[in-house]
Design a protein around this motif. Sequence first.
Motif: not given
Length: 145
Positions: A36-41, A75-77, A88
Motif C-alpha cells: 500500500p502507498a502509505a507503507q511504501f512511503a 505500490q498500490t492502493q 493492510d
Amino acid sequence: DLTSAEIITDLRAAMQTILTAIKGVSGIRPNRLALPAAQFADLAMRPRDSGTDETVLSFLKRVLTAYDPDFQIVQTQKLVASGAGSTDEFALYRSDPMVLGQVLVKPYTELPPQEDGFDTVIHCAAEHGGVVIKQPKACGKFRGI
C-alpha cells in the motif's frame, strides 16, 4: 507498530512460504512486492537501524535485486484495508503471463471527441474480466505490514 527488524523478518517469512510451496522452481519465483502507498512511503523514510543512513526500502531493494535482478517493489492502493479493525496487506508474486494475468473483456477505447458548448467530451469504455492465476502457489497475499 512493527520495528524495522520485524518488518524485514515478516517479509522474509512470506518469501520463504512461497519458495517452500513452489519447491524453489526458479521460473515462478516472486519478482514483485506490492505494498500500500502509505507503507511504501513509511519504508522509504524509516531507517533500517539507528546507526545507519539506509532505509528499510533501500535495504529491501538491494537485497531483493541481488536475489533476482528484475525484482521490483511497487505500490498500490488495492491492498489498503477497509473496515474497522482490518489490516493492510502486501503481495508477493511473479509478474509473468505464465503465472498470472488480467482478462480484458473489452479493451480501453475512446470515442471521437464531441463538442459540448465550450468543452470537449471524450467518452471512453473498457471492461475488466478479473485476474487469472495459473500458478497459485507462486503468488501470496499477506496481512500486517
